[in-house]
Design a protein around this motif. Sequence first.
Motif, PDB file in Angstrom:
ATOM      1  N   ASP A 322       0.385  -1.355  -0.550  1.00 54.96           N
ATOM      2  CA  ASP A 322       0.317  -0.120  -0.327  1.00 54.96           C
ATOM      3  C   ASP A 322       0.873   0.926   0.033  1.00 54.96           C
ATOM      4  O   ASP A 322       0.956   1.983  -1.047  1.00 54.96           O
ATOM      5  N   MET A 323       2.327   1.431   1.167  1.00 49.24           N
ATOM      6  CA  MET A 323       2.561   2.022   0.789  1.00 49.24           C
ATOM      7  C   MET A 323       3.354   2.348  -1.057  1.00 49.24           C
ATOM      8  O   MET A 323       3.654   3.684  -1.053  1.00 49.24           O
ATOM      9  N   ALA A 324       3.916   1.217  -0.751  1.00 50.17           N
ATOM     10  CA  ALA A 324       4.747   1.585  -2.591  1.00 50.17           C
ATOM     11  C   ALA A 324       3.210   2.414  -3.900  1.00 50.17           C
ATOM     12  O   ALA A 324       3.436   3.143  -4.279  1.00 50.17           O
ATOM     13  N   ARG A 325       2.090   2.031  -3.361  1.00 55.11           N
ATOM     14  CA  ARG A 325       1.364   2.166  -4.178  1.00 55.11           C
ATOM     15  C   ARG A 325       1.187   3.704  -4.676  1.00 55.11           C
ATOM     16  O   ARG A 325       0.505   4.642  -4.686  1.00 55.11           O
ATOM     17  N   LYS A 326       0.510   4.126  -3.118  1.00 55.55           N
ATOM     18  CA  LYS A 326       1.185   5.521  -2.764  1.00 55.55           C
ATOM     19  C   LYS A 326       1.661   6.197  -3.143  1.00 55.55           C
ATOM     20  O   LYS A 326       1.517   7.752  -3.382  1.00 55.55           O
ATOM     21  N   ASN A 327       3.217   5.794  -3.071  1.00 58.12           N
ATOM     22  CA  ASN A 327       3.926   6.796  -3.485  1.00 58.12           C
ATOM     23  C   ASN A 327       4.524   6.414  -4.882  1.00 58.12           C
ATOM     24  O   ASN A 327       5.334   7.261  -5.165  1.00 58.12           O
ATOM     25  N   GLY A 328       3.472   6.029  -5.453  1.00 57.71           N
ATOM     26  CA  GLY A 328       3.547   5.926  -6.985  1.00 57.71           C
ATOM     27  C   GLY A 328       4.231   4.605  -7.202  1.00 57.71           C
ATOM     28  O   GLY A 328       5.268   5.314  -8.913  1.00 57.71           O
ATOM     29  N   VAL A 329       5.190   3.898  -7.245  1.00 55.16           N
ATOM     30  CA  VAL A 329       5.632   2.836  -6.765  1.00 55.16           C
ATOM     31  C   VAL A 329       5.336   1.800  -9.121  1.00 55.16           C
ATOM     32  O   VAL A 329       4.234   1.869  -8.616  1.00 55.16           O
ATOM     33  N   THR A 330       5.961   1.538  -9.245  1.00 55.98           N
ATOM     34  CA  THR A 330       5.254   0.968 -10.724  1.00 55.98           C
ATOM     35  C   THR A 330       5.193  -0.372 -10.040  1.00 55.98           C
ATOM     36  O   THR A 330       3.790  -0.950 -11.092  1.00 55.98           O
ATOM     37  N   GLY A 331       5.908  -0.702  -9.396  1.00 53.57           N
ATOM     38  CA  GLY A 331       4.837  -2.384  -9.068  1.00 53.57           C
ATOM     39  C   GLY A 331       6.004  -2.763  -8.008  1.00 53.57           C
ATOM     40  O   GLY A 331       7.260  -2.315  -7.411  1.00 53.57           O
ATOM     41  N   SER A 332       4.786  -3.608  -7.095  1.00 54.53           N
ATOM     42  CA  SER A 332       5.592  -3.956  -5.568  1.00 54.53           C
ATOM     43  C   SER A 332       4.259  -4.864  -6.146  1.00 54.53           C
ATOM     44  O   SER A 332       3.291  -5.868  -6.770  1.00 54.53           O
ATOM     45  N   ARG A 333       4.732  -5.889  -5.241  1.00 54.42           N
ATOM     46  CA  ARG A 333       4.123  -7.041  -4.534  1.00 54.42           C
ATOM     47  C   ARG A 333       5.553  -8.007  -3.591  1.00 54.42           C
ATOM     48  O   ARG A 333       6.534  -8.295  -2.887  1.00 54.42           O
ATOM     49  N   ILE A 334       4.249  -9.238  -2.611  1.00 55.23           N
ATOM     50  CA  ILE A 334       5.111 -10.246  -1.599  1.00 55.23           C
ATOM     51  C   ILE A 334       5.885 -10.918  -2.610  1.00 55.23           C
ATOM     52  O   ILE A 334       5.977 -11.097  -3.506  1.00 55.23           O
ATOM     53  N   MET A 335       7.338 -11.407  -2.505  1.00 59.39           N
ATOM     54  CA  MET A 335       8.275 -12.448  -2.946  1.00 59.39           C
ATOM     55  C   MET A 335       8.617 -13.280  -2.376  1.00 59.39           C
ATOM     56  O   MET A 335       8.425 -13.492  -0.745  1.00 59.39           O
ATOM     57  N   GLY A 336       7.986 -14.569  -2.296  1.00 57.93           N
ATOM     58  CA  GLY A 336       8.340 -15.793  -1.667  1.00 57.93           C
ATOM     59  C   GLY A 336       6.910 -16.129  -1.132  1.00 57.93           C
ATOM     60  O   GLY A 336       6.110 -16.467  -1.376  1.00 57.93           O
ATOM     61  N   GLY A 337       7.298 -17.520  -0.395  1.00 61.03           N
ATOM     62  CA  GLY A 337       5.909 -17.859   0.138  1.00 61.03           C
ATOM     63  C   GLY A 337       4.419 -17.602   0.288  1.00 61.03           C
ATOM     64  O   GLY A 337       3.583 -17.751   0.209  1.00 61.03           O
ATOM     65  N   GLY A 338       5.349 -16.312   1.677  1.00 68.49           N
ATOM     66  CA  GLY A 338       4.090 -15.383   2.106  1.00 68.49           C
ATOM     67  C   GLY A 338       4.514 -15.860   3.899  1.00 68.49           C
ATOM     68  O   GLY A 338       5.099 -16.593   4.369  1.00 68.49           O
ATOM     69  N   PHE A 339       3.204 -14.851   3.876  1.00 70.19           N
ATOM     70  CA  PHE A 339       3.345 -14.867   6.198  1.00 70.19           C
ATOM     71  C   PHE A 339       4.485 -14.006   6.620  1.00 70.19           C
ATOM     72  O   PHE A 339       4.888 -14.086   7.353  1.00 70.19           O
ATOM     73  N   GLY A 340       5.503 -13.219   5.643  1.00 74.60           N
ATOM     74  CA  GLY A 340       6.530 -12.592   6.127  1.00 74.60           C
ATOM     75  C   GLY A 340       7.407 -12.832   4.899  1.00 74.60           C
ATOM     76  O   GLY A 340       7.084 -12.654   3.708  1.00 74.60           O
ATOM     77  N   GLY A 341       8.700 -11.434   5.298  1.00 76.41           N
ATOM     78  CA  GLY A 341       9.688 -11.933   4.383  1.00 76.41           C
ATOM     79  C   GLY A 341      10.230 -10.643   3.390  1.00 76.41           C
ATOM     80  O   GLY A 341       9.572  -9.516   4.419  1.00 76.41           O
ATOM     81  N   CYS A 342       9.987  -9.953   2.076  1.00 73.30           N
ATOM     82  CA  CYS A 342      10.372  -9.220   1.384  1.00 73.30           C
ATOM     83  C   CYS A 342       8.597  -9.013   0.738  1.00 73.30           C
ATOM     84  O   CYS A 342       8.151  -9.871   0.454  1.00 73.30           O
ATOM     85  N   THR A 343       8.722  -7.188   0.142  1.00 71.35           N
ATOM     86  CA  THR A 343       8.366  -7.336  -1.165  1.00 71.35           C
ATOM     87  C   THR A 343       9.435  -6.765  -1.780  1.00 71.35           C
ATOM     88  O   THR A 343      10.503  -5.883  -1.793  1.00 71.35           O
ATOM     89  N   ILE A 344       9.090  -7.033  -3.345  1.00 72.75           N
ATOM     90  CA  ILE A 344      10.325  -6.459  -4.857  1.00 72.75           C
ATOM     91  C   ILE A 344       9.047  -4.870  -4.729  1.00 72.75           C
ATOM     92  O   ILE A 344       7.827  -5.286  -5.023  1.00 72.75           O
ATOM     93  N   ASN A 345       9.938  -3.816  -5.230  1.00 77.40           N
ATOM     94  CA  ASN A 345       9.288  -2.944  -5.722  1.00 77.40           C
ATOM     95  C   ASN A 345       9.828  -2.684  -6.928  1.00 77.40           C
ATOM     96  O   ASN A 345      11.450  -2.103  -6.740  1.00 77.40           O
ATOM     97  N   LEU A 346       9.152  -1.986  -8.090  1.00 74.53           N
ATOM     98  CA  LEU A 346       9.888  -1.715  -9.474  1.00 74.53           C
ATOM     99  C   LEU A 346       9.866   0.449  -9.402  1.00 74.53           C
ATOM    100  O   LEU A 346       8.865   0.228  -8.813  1.00 74.53           O
ATOM    101  N   VAL A 347      10.744   0.461  -9.043  1.00 74.81           N
ATOM    102  CA  VAL A 347      10.930   2.308  -8.720  1.00 74.81           C
ATOM    103  C   VAL A 347      11.555   2.682  -9.119  1.00 74.81           C
ATOM    104  O   VAL A 347      12.343   2.903  -9.746  1.00 74.81           O
ATOM    105  N   LYS A 348      10.503   3.796  -9.526  1.00 75.51           N
ATOM    106  CA  LYS A 348      11.389   5.448 -10.632  1.00 75.51           C
ATOM    107  C   LYS A 348      12.269   6.285 -10.066  1.00 75.51           C
ATOM    108  O   LYS A 348      12.478   6.414  -8.375  1.00 75.51           O
ATOM    109  N   GLU A 349      13.386   6.082 -10.653  1.00 75.39           N
ATOM    110  CA  GLU A 349      14.763   7.057  -9.745  1.00 75.39           C
ATOM    111  C   GLU A 349      13.668   7.868  -9.437  1.00 75.39           C
ATOM    112  O   GLU A 349      14.347   8.040  -7.861  1.00 75.39           O
ATOM    113  N   GLU A 350      13.355   8.536  -9.717  1.00 71.72           N
ATOM    114  CA  GLU A 350      13.263   9.858  -9.098  1.00 71.72           C
ATOM    115  C   GLU A 350      12.339   9.536  -8.116  1.00 71.72           C
ATOM    116  O   GLU A 350      12.257  10.610  -7.187  1.00 71.72           O
ATOM    117  N   LEU A 351      11.525   8.936  -7.857  1.00 75.43           N
ATOM    118  CA  LEU A 351      10.632   8.986  -6.666  1.00 75.43           C
ATOM    119  C   LEU A 351      11.083   7.543  -5.534  1.00 75.43           C
ATOM    120  O   LEU A 351      11.026   7.588  -4.299  1.00 75.43           O
TER     121      LEU A 351
END
Length: 386
Positions: A322-351
């Motif tokens: 949700d924070m990625a969406r609010k900040n205009g990040v191009t793409g974001s999702r959970i990476m991996g099996g779930g229930f914790g871990g990382c999000t992977i984010n594709l972010v424009k340089e200027e953002l």
Amino acid sequence: MEIDFVRSRFIKHFDGQTGNIYAAPGRINLIGEHTDYNGGFVFPGAIDKGIMCEIRPNGSNTVMAYAIDLKDRVEFKIDDPQGPRASWARYIYGIIQEMKKLGVDVKGFNIAFAGDVPLGAGMSSSAAMESCFAYALNDLFGDNKVSKWDMVLAGQATEHNYCGVNCGIMDQFASIFGKEGKLMRLDCRSREFEYYPFEPKGYRLVLIDSVVKHELASSAYNDRRKSCENVVETLRKKYTDRDIETLRDIDWDMLNSVKADISEEDMKRATYVLGEKDRVLAVCDALNKGDYGTVGQKMYETHDGLSKDYEVSCEELDFLVDMARKNGVTGSRIMGGGFGGCTINLVKEELYDKFINDATSAYKEKFGKQPKVYDIVISDGARKIC
């Protein structure tokens, strides 16, 4: 990982001599989650973080190994039927045994290794270790006669037979076959794969580690796998003229035709899997066109599916997306099996700076934990450094 750092420790612990230096990377998976056991596609890439080792034959039948990060040293005989007890040394022992099965005449050696793959962040430090050691042993003792695929399978067998982890092949595959600036679409059923360009100029790829792991993970994984199998079994009874092995083999019309015959929960799980199959193919087309806007859109769609239909997300991960969406990040999702871990984010340089500052500060305020941030560059697979 600095070559000089690994070499200095090797010299210190092994009588001032030097050997050959090898490296293998961890991995990310851009899209294609919970698809492996459904016979589908994954989309990994090797990263610029991994494991580096220095290794030198010692003319004996003994392995002398030093884990630099752990400051721990272990010795064991190559033909010891039990092998070492230290969990990290089991990876070396296991790779030795699996490479011997492939005809590599492994002799005793000294080895020191270190890594900069963050542990527990879903970037597969264990696969990087296996790939690094397999590549080194193949080069030193096998005259490079073992194929890359056999090294992948040796790494997987090491997990299965010596480390107690029943893993798939994606992690080892990415670590061995990775190429700088390329992602790989791997068919988990046939093992066929194809490279796709990933050089998103003006973008950065960053992982945000939630630093949480909820206990539901293992039981939830089994439950979801069973849901997928339930749907396949129902479809087999209805479509007796079709060869249906996994959800890979069905389409939307077939799924909708058994909606009344399966539970609502099983329907949701299958809906996610079929949607993810379509999204992976859409990302292939988008990457060939350099269309990173579509890549990002599909990443968000995957997260929504994992959160709402597959139900493997958690409050912390949903918050970061949700924070990625609010900040205009191009793409974001959970990476991996779930229930914790990382999000992977594709972010424009200027953002990038604003997003990282906003996401990490808001996350700490809400959950009382400081998330970790890892910038990622797509890089080469296992290799000899010098």
